[in-house]
Scaffold this motif. Structure first.
Motif, PDB file in Angstrom:
ATOM      1  N   GLY A 219     -12.012  36.879 -46.535  1.00  0.00           N
ATOM      2  CA  GLY A 219     -11.673  37.825 -47.594  1.00  0.00           C
ATOM      3  C   GLY A 219     -12.183  39.162 -47.132  1.00  0.00           C
ATOM      4  O   GLY A 219     -13.337  39.316 -46.363  1.00  0.00           O
ATOM      5  N   VAL A 220     -11.392  40.182 -47.595  1.00  0.00           N
ATOM      6  CA  VAL A 220     -11.862  41.335 -47.582  1.00  0.00           C
ATOM      7  C   VAL A 220     -11.796  42.295 -48.900  1.00  0.00           C
ATOM      8  O   VAL A 220     -10.917  41.877 -49.452  1.00  0.00           O
ATOM      9  CB  VAL A 220     -11.078  42.237 -46.289  1.00  0.00           C
ATOM     10  N   ILE A 221     -12.370  43.428 -48.751  1.00  0.00           N
ATOM     11  CA  ILE A 221     -12.448  44.235 -49.944  1.00  0.00           C
ATOM     12  C   ILE A 221     -12.353  45.796 -49.420  1.00  0.00           C
ATOM     13  O   ILE A 221     -13.224  46.399 -48.660  1.00  0.00           O
ATOM     14  CB  ILE A 221     -13.888  44.214 -50.851  1.00  0.00           C
ATOM     15  N   PRO A 222     -11.137  46.263 -49.582  1.00  0.00           N
ATOM     16  CA  PRO A 222     -11.182  47.996 -49.219  1.00  0.00           C
ATOM     17  C   PRO A 222     -12.104  48.643 -50.146  1.00  0.00           C
ATOM     18  O   PRO A 222     -11.891  48.511 -51.575  1.00  0.00           O
ATOM     19  CB  PRO A 222      -9.567  48.104 -49.493  1.00  0.00           C
ATOM     20  N   MET A 223     -12.892  49.502 -49.736  1.00  0.00           N
ATOM     21  CA  MET A 223     -13.657  50.280 -50.594  1.00  0.00           C
ATOM     22  C   MET A 223     -13.179  51.725 -50.766  1.00  0.00           C
ATOM     23  O   MET A 223     -12.915  52.346 -49.922  1.00  0.00           O
ATOM     24  CB  MET A 223     -15.135  50.011 -50.047  1.00  0.00           C
ATOM     25  N   LYS A 224     -13.440  52.150 -52.012  1.00  0.00           N
ATOM     26  CA  LYS A 224     -13.196  53.704 -52.453  1.00  0.00           C
ATOM     27  C   LYS A 224     -14.046  54.580 -52.094  1.00  0.00           C
ATOM     28  O   LYS A 224     -13.603  55.820 -52.039  1.00  0.00           O
ATOM     29  CB  LYS A 224     -12.718  53.581 -54.003  1.00  0.00           C
ATOM     30  N   ALA A 228     -19.191  52.443 -54.120  1.00  0.00           N
ATOM     31  CA  ALA A 228     -18.843  50.765 -54.070  1.00  0.00           C
ATOM     32  C   ALA A 228     -19.358  50.046 -53.017  1.00  0.00           C
ATOM     33  O   ALA A 228     -19.831  48.909 -53.394  1.00  0.00           O
ATOM     34  CB  ALA A 228     -17.420  50.822 -53.916  1.00  0.00           C
ATOM     35  N   ALA A 229     -19.846  50.733 -51.987  1.00  0.00           N
ATOM     36  CA  ALA A 229     -20.599  50.193 -50.915  1.00  0.00           C
ATOM     37  C   ALA A 229     -21.870  49.659 -51.366  1.00  0.00           C
ATOM     38  O   ALA A 229     -22.308  48.471 -51.124  1.00  0.00           O
ATOM     39  CB  ALA A 229     -20.556  50.547 -49.621  1.00  0.00           C
ATOM     40  N   ARG A 230     -22.425  50.769 -51.903  1.00  0.00           N
ATOM     41  CA  ARG A 230     -23.869  50.432 -52.437  1.00  0.00           C
ATOM     42  C   ARG A 230     -23.995  49.288 -53.369  1.00  0.00           C
ATOM     43  O   ARG A 230     -24.831  48.668 -53.606  1.00  0.00           O
ATOM     44  CB  ARG A 230     -24.544  51.866 -52.916  1.00  0.00           C
ATOM     45  N   TYR A 231     -23.043  49.655 -54.502  1.00  0.00           N
ATOM     46  CA  TYR A 231     -22.987  48.776 -55.519  1.00  0.00           C
ATOM     47  C   TYR A 231     -22.830  47.164 -55.286  1.00  0.00           C
ATOM     48  O   TYR A 231     -23.697  46.089 -55.478  1.00  0.00           O
ATOM     49  CB  TYR A 231     -21.729  48.825 -56.512  1.00  0.00           C
ATOM     50  N   MET A 232     -22.055  47.096 -54.013  1.00  0.00           N
ATOM     51  CA  MET A 232     -21.685  45.603 -53.675  1.00  0.00           C
ATOM     52  C   MET A 232     -23.030  45.135 -52.729  1.00  0.00           C
ATOM     53  O   MET A 232     -23.290  43.936 -52.842  1.00  0.00           O
ATOM     54  CB  MET A 232     -20.543  45.551 -52.463  1.00  0.00           C
ATOM     55  N   ALA A 255     -13.525  59.400 -48.390  1.00  0.00           N
ATOM     56  CA  ALA A 255     -14.261  58.321 -48.438  1.00  0.00           C
ATOM     57  C   ALA A 255     -13.130  57.007 -48.432  1.00  0.00           C
ATOM     58  O   ALA A 255     -13.285  55.877 -48.034  1.00  0.00           O
ATOM     59  CB  ALA A 255     -14.959  58.003 -49.784  1.00  0.00           C
ATOM     60  N   LYS A 256     -11.938  57.314 -49.405  1.00  0.00           N
ATOM     61  CA  LYS A 256     -10.976  56.468 -49.628  1.00  0.00           C
ATOM     62  C   LYS A 256     -10.240  56.230 -48.142  1.00  0.00           C
ATOM     63  O   LYS A 256      -9.940  54.911 -48.010  1.00  0.00           O
ATOM     64  CB  LYS A 256      -9.899  56.891 -50.381  1.00  0.00           C
ATOM     65  N   GLU A 257      -9.933  57.196 -47.387  1.00  0.00           N
ATOM     66  CA  GLU A 257      -9.390  57.046 -46.093  1.00  0.00           C
ATOM     67  C   GLU A 257     -10.127  56.181 -45.282  1.00  0.00           C
ATOM     68  O   GLU A 257      -9.565  55.182 -44.558  1.00  0.00           O
ATOM     69  CB  GLU A 257      -8.979  58.419 -45.436  1.00  0.00           C
ATOM     70  N   GLU A 258     -11.406  56.336 -45.393  1.00  0.00           N
ATOM     71  CA  GLU A 258     -12.342  55.597 -44.529  1.00  0.00           C
ATOM     72  C   GLU A 258     -12.215  54.104 -45.036  1.00  0.00           C
ATOM     73  O   GLU A 258     -12.518  53.364 -44.040  1.00  0.00           O
ATOM     74  CB  GLU A 258     -13.949  56.374 -44.619  1.00  0.00           C
ATOM     75  N   GLY A 259     -12.501  53.861 -46.046  1.00  0.00           N
ATOM     76  CA  GLY A 259     -12.522  52.640 -46.653  1.00  0.00           C
ATOM     77  C   GLY A 259     -11.364  51.880 -46.473  1.00  0.00           C
ATOM     78  O   GLY A 259     -11.312  50.512 -45.829  1.00  0.00           O
ATOM     79  N   VAL A 260     -10.005  52.406 -46.376  1.00  0.00           N
ATOM     80  CA  VAL A 260      -8.802  51.787 -45.773  1.00  0.00           C
ATOM     81  C   VAL A 260      -8.986  51.671 -44.105  1.00  0.00           C
ATOM     82  O   VAL A 260      -8.650  50.393 -43.544  1.00  0.00           O
ATOM     83  CB  VAL A 260      -7.347  52.495 -46.081  1.00  0.00           C
TER      84      VAL A 260
END
Lengths: 306, 234
Positions: A219-224, A228-232, A255-260
């Motif tokens: 499982g992976v989650i792309p972060m926005k 989102a990272a802190r929340y998770m 951040a979006k680009e980094e998340g991808v």
């Protein structure tokens, strides 16, 4: 073939599978589902439809499955034990199969106190292991848990979830072993951010030969965003997000680009882990990004389904 | 034991407000141990109701009483005259006590002063925790003596869910994950082989799911003749 689903064909032929997730809307409007199905068609082999995830009332997973099938997209319905007893679970399995659903993910389910109906009475007649065992007997022998044998049993490919990052860690491989013994064909893991920990879990999985008995989709989650990272990291039960990842998201210009980018790196890494037969992309409330992630991670083109 | 909590004073006051003469009856059993409805709590509740009435200019008569075990008719009988001379009984026993009074004196009102919670144990001074749901078919010999049905928020029978962090329950971080506790106990007992055997679908018909339960021991019952004899003595 147990069900003849596209996901089953991809996995059983030894190809690297891709699944993604579509969260049904909190409304009676089928359009978001149709939109996501059209947009993600061809970018994954099958799509999970969550079953009132985090105990928030949403359009039902079986109904959602039928809606996306109209767009010629293959569903994996999630079925939790939180809201249905054995009568309803077996009935819904028959119904889903009759409607053409071929992949079912068996879950115990998030506790209702996390959702928007905190006063609900839960069911938990089964846990996910029992659910698998019952569904497996039903599909193989047409035998219901109460003993009655039925004609025309459901034809389904059965999945489970496992979380290598939840305590007690010592139990996690055993838990997978039980799910495999109960009839799971595939396993989608919780989102992986701590690669070392995941690899340690996989070492033990391989040592027990479980990777030969069940197809593991990492499982992976792309972060926005860094939020989102802190929340998770802080709020999602049973999730581990290392500080480096939170910092990387925090320090990113975009951040979006980094998340991808991060997600693509994670997929590349996971592809190389022995015993991992696919990835499961959970783009929670960011379904639009799945095609890009799949493309950049070199997961395209997906095998053609007949 | 049965663990209960007293209802908030305002709720009790509203409930009893229309009645002139109120018999407040506690119980010296479980609810005394959990400091909800023993002699001391009955007296404190009566005092608090009197103070509240004085402040609000309401006139009511309260009598504080306590019986040995309110779920047993013979003990309730001891305060029968007090019950019958009151306009209302406020039971400070668990719901079983309140229902016993209700069943014995069906034309008399008996209201609950407590919220009955669970089957539990005193863990330390002031702390009680649930450890059984009365499922009617005990399995704790397979789970290290720890009941996962009552101690796991999802009553899981085959191991921990995926939501536990730091060996705590995702639903309440102050509570230990039942399956972490089971794992530790089985390890200590050298019985870890048990964690991989699948516990199949549970038959809940022995629990409340099968309807109201009445257990009968024929060999312990009185014959009609014996019953008559006992009534004559009483």
């Amino acid at each position: 073939m147990k069900a003849g689903s596209n996901l089953e064909k991809v996995l059983e032929s030894g190809k690297f599978a891709v699944t993604a997730e579509i969260g049904p809307p909190q409304s009676a409007n089928p359009e978001p589902l149709e939109h996501h199905a059209k947009m993600m068609k061809g970018f994954a082999d099958a799509f999970n439809l969550t079953d009132n995830q985090t105990a928030v009332v949403r359009l039902s997973s079986i109904a959602s499955a039928v809606i996306i099938m109209r767009e010629s997209v293959e569903p994996v319905i999630q079925m939790t034990c939180r809201d249905r007893n054995r009568i309803a679970l077996q009935s819904d399995l028959l119904g889903a199969s009759a409607l053409g659903v071929k992949n079912v993910l068996c879950l115990t389910g998030d506790h209702q106190t996390f959702g928007n109906e905190k006063g609900a009475k839960n069911v938990f007649d089964f846990d996910s292991v029992v659910e698998l065992q019952v569904f497996d007997a039903l599909r193989r022998e047409g035998r219901q848990v109460g003993g009655e044998v039925i004609k025309d049993p459901p034809k389904v490919y059965l999945g489970c979830a496992e979380n290598p990052f939840a305590t007690p860690y010592e139990f996690r491989v055993s838990r997978l072993a039980k799910k495999v013994a109960a009839g799971a064909d595939f396993c989608q893991t919780q989102a992986i951010f701590d690669m070392n920990m995941f690899e340690k879990w996989m070492d033990e999985v391989r040592a027990r030969g479980l990777d030969k008995k069940v197809h593991i989709l990492a499982g992976v989650i792309p972060m926005k965003s860094a939020g989102a990272a802190r929340y998770m990291k802080n709020k999602v039960p049973g999730m581990i997000v290392p500080n480096e990842i939170v910092d990387r998201m925090k320090n990113a210009k975009d951040a979006k680009e980094e998340g991808v980018k991060l997600c693509v790196e994670q997929i590349e890494h996971l592809k190389a882990v022995k015993g991992v037969h696919g990835v499961h992309i959970m783009a929670v409330a960011w379904e639009e990004i799945v095609p890009k992630v799949a493309e950049l991670a070199g997961l395209l083109p997906r095998p053609k389904s007949e | 034991m049965i663990v209960a909590k007293r209802k908030p004073l305002n709720e009790i006051a509203d409930m009893v407000a229309p009645y002139k003469k109120v018999a407040v009856i506690g119980c010296r059993s479980c609810v005394a141990i959990c400091l909800a409805g023993g002699e001391k709590e009955v007296k404190m509740t009566v005092s608090a109701l009197k103070v509240k009435n004085k402040k609000e200019g309401r006139r009511q008569e309260f009598e504080a009483l306590v019986v040995e075990r309110q779920c047993e008719k013979e003990f309730v009988k001891e305060v029968e005259d007090k019950i019958l001379s009151s306009d209302l009984v406020l039971s400070m026993a668990c719901s079983l006590g309140a229902q016993t009074i209700g069943d014995m004196y069906p034309d008399h009102l008996c209201f609950p002063g407590l919220n009955t919670g669970f089957f539990g144990v005193p863990e330390e001074q002031g702390v009680w925790s649930e450890k059984c749901v009365g499922c009617g078919n005990c399995i704790i010999h397979t789970t290290g003596g720890i009941c996962p049905i009552s101690r796991c928020a999802k009553s899981m029978l085959n191991g921990p869910c995926g939501g536990s962090s730091n060996r705590k329950c995702e639903v309440n971080l102050d509570i230990d994950c039942a399956w972490a506790a089971i794992y530790d106990r089985l390890k200590l007992q050298n019985r870890l082989d048990l964690i991989e055997s699948i516990t199949p679908a549970k038959d809940w018909s022995a629990s409340h799911a099968g309807g109201r339960r009445v257990y009968v021991r024929e060999d312990a019952r009185l014959t009609p003749h014996q019953k008559k004899g006992r009534e004559a003595v009483q």
